[in-house]
Motif scaffolding. Structure first.
Motif, mmCIF file in Angstrom:
data_model
loop_
_atom_site.group_PDB
_atom_site.id
_atom_site.type_symbol
_atom_site.label_atom_id
_atom_site.label_comp_id
_atom_site.label_asym_id
_atom_site.label_seq_id
_atom_site.Cartn_x
_atom_site.Cartn_y
_atom_site.Cartn_z
ATOM 1 N N UNK A 80 7.171 -10.884 -6.331
ATOM 2 C CA UNK A 80 7.818 -9.583 -6.108
ATOM 3 C C UNK A 80 7.268 -8.532 -7.067
ATOM 4 N N UNK A 81 7.193 -8.884 -8.361
ATOM 5 C CA UNK A 81 6.641 -7.945 -9.340
ATOM 6 C C UNK A 81 5.173 -7.633 -9.020
ATOM 7 N N UNK A 82 4.416 -8.657 -8.655
ATOM 8 C CA UNK A 82 2.989 -8.463 -8.376
ATOM 9 C C UNK A 82 2.784 -7.532 -7.178
ATOM 10 N N UNK A 83 3.607 -7.683 -6.151
ATOM 11 C CA UNK A 83 3.475 -6.828 -4.970
ATOM 12 C C UNK A 83 3.798 -5.372 -5.302
ATOM 13 N N UNK A 84 4.889 -5.154 -6.043
ATOM 14 C CA UNK A 84 5.293 -3.775 -6.360
ATOM 15 C C UNK A 84 4.255 -3.086 -7.242
ATOM 16 N N UNK A 85 3.657 -3.809 -8.167
ATOM 17 C CA UNK A 85 2.638 -3.210 -9.036
ATOM 18 C C UNK A 85 1.342 -2.979 -8.269
ATOM 19 N N UNK A 97 -5.626 -2.985 -0.391
ATOM 20 C CA UNK A 97 -4.567 -3.004 -1.409
ATOM 21 C C UNK A 97 -3.216 -3.312 -0.784
ATOM 22 N N UNK A 98 -2.877 -2.597 0.304
ATOM 23 C CA UNK A 98 -1.555 -2.800 0.888
ATOM 24 C C UNK A 98 -1.459 -4.151 1.601
ATOM 25 N N UNK A 99 -2.567 -4.655 2.124
ATOM 26 C CA UNK A 99 -2.534 -5.986 2.740
ATOM 27 C C UNK A 99 -2.335 -7.067 1.676
ATOM 28 N N UNK A 100 -2.926 -6.872 0.492
ATOM 29 C CA UNK A 100 -2.709 -7.800 -0.618
ATOM 30 C C UNK A 100 -1.238 -7.791 -1.049
ATOM 31 N N UNK A 101 -0.676 -6.579 -1.192
ATOM 32 C CA UNK A 101 0.738 -6.473 -1.555
ATOM 33 C C UNK A 101 1.639 -7.071 -0.482
ATOM 34 N N UNK A 102 1.289 -6.866 0.779
ATOM 35 C CA UNK A 102 2.091 -7.416 1.879
ATOM 36 C C UNK A 102 2.117 -8.941 1.825
ATOM 37 N N UNK A 103 0.975 -9.557 1.499
ATOM 38 C CA UNK A 103 0.927 -11.016 1.403
ATOM 39 C C UNK A 103 1.848 -11.525 0.295
ATOM 40 N N UNK A 104 1.881 -10.836 -0.848
ATOM 41 C CA UNK A 104 2.762 -11.250 -1.948
ATOM 42 C C UNK A 104 4.233 -11.077 -1.572
ATOM 43 N N UNK A 105 4.566 -9.995 -0.889
ATOM 44 C CA UNK A 105 5.957 -9.772 -0.484
ATOM 45 C C UNK A 105 6.420 -10.833 0.502
ATOM 46 N N UNK A 106 5.579 -11.160 1.459
ATOM 47 C CA UNK A 106 5.959 -12.188 2.429
ATOM 48 C C UNK A 106 6.091 -13.555 1.766
ATOM 49 N N UNK A 107 5.225 -13.838 0.784
ATOM 50 C CA UNK A 107 5.350 -15.099 0.053
ATOM 51 C C UNK A 107 6.655 -15.155 -0.724
ATOM 52 N N UNK A 108 7.056 -14.023 -1.303
ATOM 53 C CA UNK A 108 8.314 -13.950 -2.050
ATOM 54 C C UNK A 108 9.513 -14.198 -1.135
ATOM 55 N N UNK A 109 9.560 -13.512 -0.007
ATOM 56 C CA UNK A 109 10.690 -13.671 0.913
ATOM 57 C C UNK A 109 10.696 -15.052 1.560
ATOM 58 N N UNK A 203 7.898 -3.439 2.660
ATOM 59 C CA UNK A 203 7.261 -3.924 3.887
ATOM 60 C C UNK A 203 7.313 -2.867 4.990
ATOM 61 N N UNK A 204 8.439 -2.160 5.074
ATOM 62 C CA UNK A 204 8.529 -1.088 6.075
ATOM 63 C C UNK A 204 7.532 0.025 5.740
ATOM 64 N N UNK A 205 7.406 0.375 4.450
ATOM 65 C CA UNK A 205 6.462 1.412 4.043
ATOM 66 C C UNK A 205 5.023 0.976 4.335
ATOM 67 N N UNK A 206 4.716 -0.305 4.088
ATOM 68 C CA UNK A 206 3.373 -0.816 4.360
ATOM 69 C C UNK A 206 3.082 -0.762 5.858
ATOM 70 N N UNK A 207 4.068 -1.109 6.672
ATOM 71 C CA UNK A 207 3.891 -1.061 8.130
ATOM 72 C C UNK A 207 3.560 0.360 8.584
ATOM 73 N N UNK A 208 4.301 1.342 8.079
ATOM 74 C CA UNK A 208 4.039 2.738 8.463
ATOM 75 C C UNK A 208 2.682 3.216 7.944
#
Length: 357
Positions: A80-85, A97-109, A203-208
């Motif tokens: 979660x911290x890694x995705x937000x940073x 960048x956003x695809x990398x963050x998206x992968x971390x968020x999905x792994x967290x959830x 995740x919603x922001x990344x989708x948009x």
């Protein structure tokens, strides 16, 4: 950036969390070099933490959350911290960048789902934000209000636990020592819950943002194609470029030139129109703009936008008290008596100065 050998996982994670809060509270612009240096350092530390967590196998699919110690439970927040940073990186390929963050968020959830740390309301909210579930405007508004209230309560609980942990040497309200490990565990679980809200919003922001980047990519490709076709056509002869221009000019002269030559011969077809008819058409017409849609269509569009609230228009039915309920009858009698006294003290039209100021 590597966190450096010889440091413990806990010290690396603590330093990364401190950097995260410093970045969140920073007044610097996201494009500032000092800000991006902090982001790069935090990303390096958290990547190192994630590698160590995987190497130590701290989390297993065969465990439940109660089997994890409080000291290890905090590392479930690394993704979660890694995705937000990562989302704060302002250079390089933005899509990567956003695809990398998206992968971390999905792994967290996904990890939280395995340990049953996500509520049904959070799962439904996630599906709604990602477009998997369609809701009406009223339902979306109600869900967002509920999520906002829950997030606010979570932040208040987090602050309360942080204050309790800061005052761990003091006595509790019952005069007993506070259990530090229990407070730390509650603090971690509440932080996990808070980052669920952050993850869904991110995740919603990344989708948009991915949709906007795709639109920008298609526009660039269209412009490059147009420029390529224009540069290719520039190699044609002057005759190929002049002939279409002359043909268009000839057509334009046929439409806008004189109707007859000096001898009275018609040069192009024309229609004799009566000026009287033109004036009549200008007079006998509505003096206002005609509607473009019906009232029903307008109301349907406004309801879809959520500008109308449904329900709440029916008046509550008047319930007469039961003849055997003496308390209700007495209350109704007193209410009627109070209203009669009010009408006696305030007769109809009292205070009306008949527009005399």
């Amino acid at each position: 950036m590597n966190g450096g050998d010889g440091q413990s996982l806990r010290s690396l994670f603590t330093r990364a969390v401190e950097l995260f809060h410093a970045i969140e509270d920073s007044d610097l612009s996201s494009s500032d070099a000092a800000f991006q240096a902090q982001v790069a350092e935090a990303v390096g530390l958290l990547r190192d933490c994630k590698q160590r967590v995987q190497a130590l196998s701290l989390f297993s699919d065969n465990e439940i959350v109660d089997d994890i110690s409080t000291a290890d439970l905090r590392f479930i927040l690394v993704d979660a911290y890694l995705a937000e940073v990562t989302l704060k990186i302002n250079d390089g390929d933005r899509l990567a960048v956003i695809e990398d963050a998206e992968a971390h968020l999905k792994a967290y959830l996904r990890r939280l789902e395995e340990y049953q740390l996500m509520s049904k309301a959070d799962l439904k909210h996630l599906q709604t934000e990602m477009g998997e579930i369609r809701q009406s405007a009223d339902a979306r508004r109600t869900e967002k209000v509920a999520q906002f209230k829950r997030e606010k309560a979570t932040k208040m609980r987090l602050k309360e636990l942080a204050d309790m942990l800061a005052n761990k040497d003091k006595k509790g309200s019952q005069g007993e020592d506070m259990d530090e490990d229990e407070i730390e565990r509650d603090l971690v679980l509440v932080t996990v819950d808070l980052f669920v809200h952050k993850a869904i919003a991110s995740l919603r922001m990344i989708k948009d943002e991915k949709e906007m980047l795709e639109i920008g990519r298609k526009r660039r490709e269209a412009m490059e194609t147009a420029q390529g076709s224009a540069s290719g056509s520039s190699g044609n002869s002057d005759r190929d470029r002049i002939e279409p221009l002359m043909a268009n000019r000839k057509k334009l002269s046929e439409l806008t030139g004189p109707l007859m030559d000096p001898q009275g011969k018609p040069l192009r077809p024309f229609v004799i129109a009566s000026q009287r008819e033109a004036l009549l058409q200008g007079v006998f017409r509505p003096g206002h703009n005609l509607p473009t849609m019906t009232v029903e269509e307008y109301l349907e569009r406004e309801i879809e936008r959520g500008n109308f609230l449904s329900g709440g228009t029916e008046r509550p039915e008047k319930v007469d008290p039961d003849d055997n309920d003496e308390v209700a009858l007495e209350a109704a009698r007193l209410k009627a008596l109070d209203f009669d006294n009010f009408k006696d003290d305030n007769p109809r039209g009292w205070g009306n100065r008949h527009r005399k100021g």
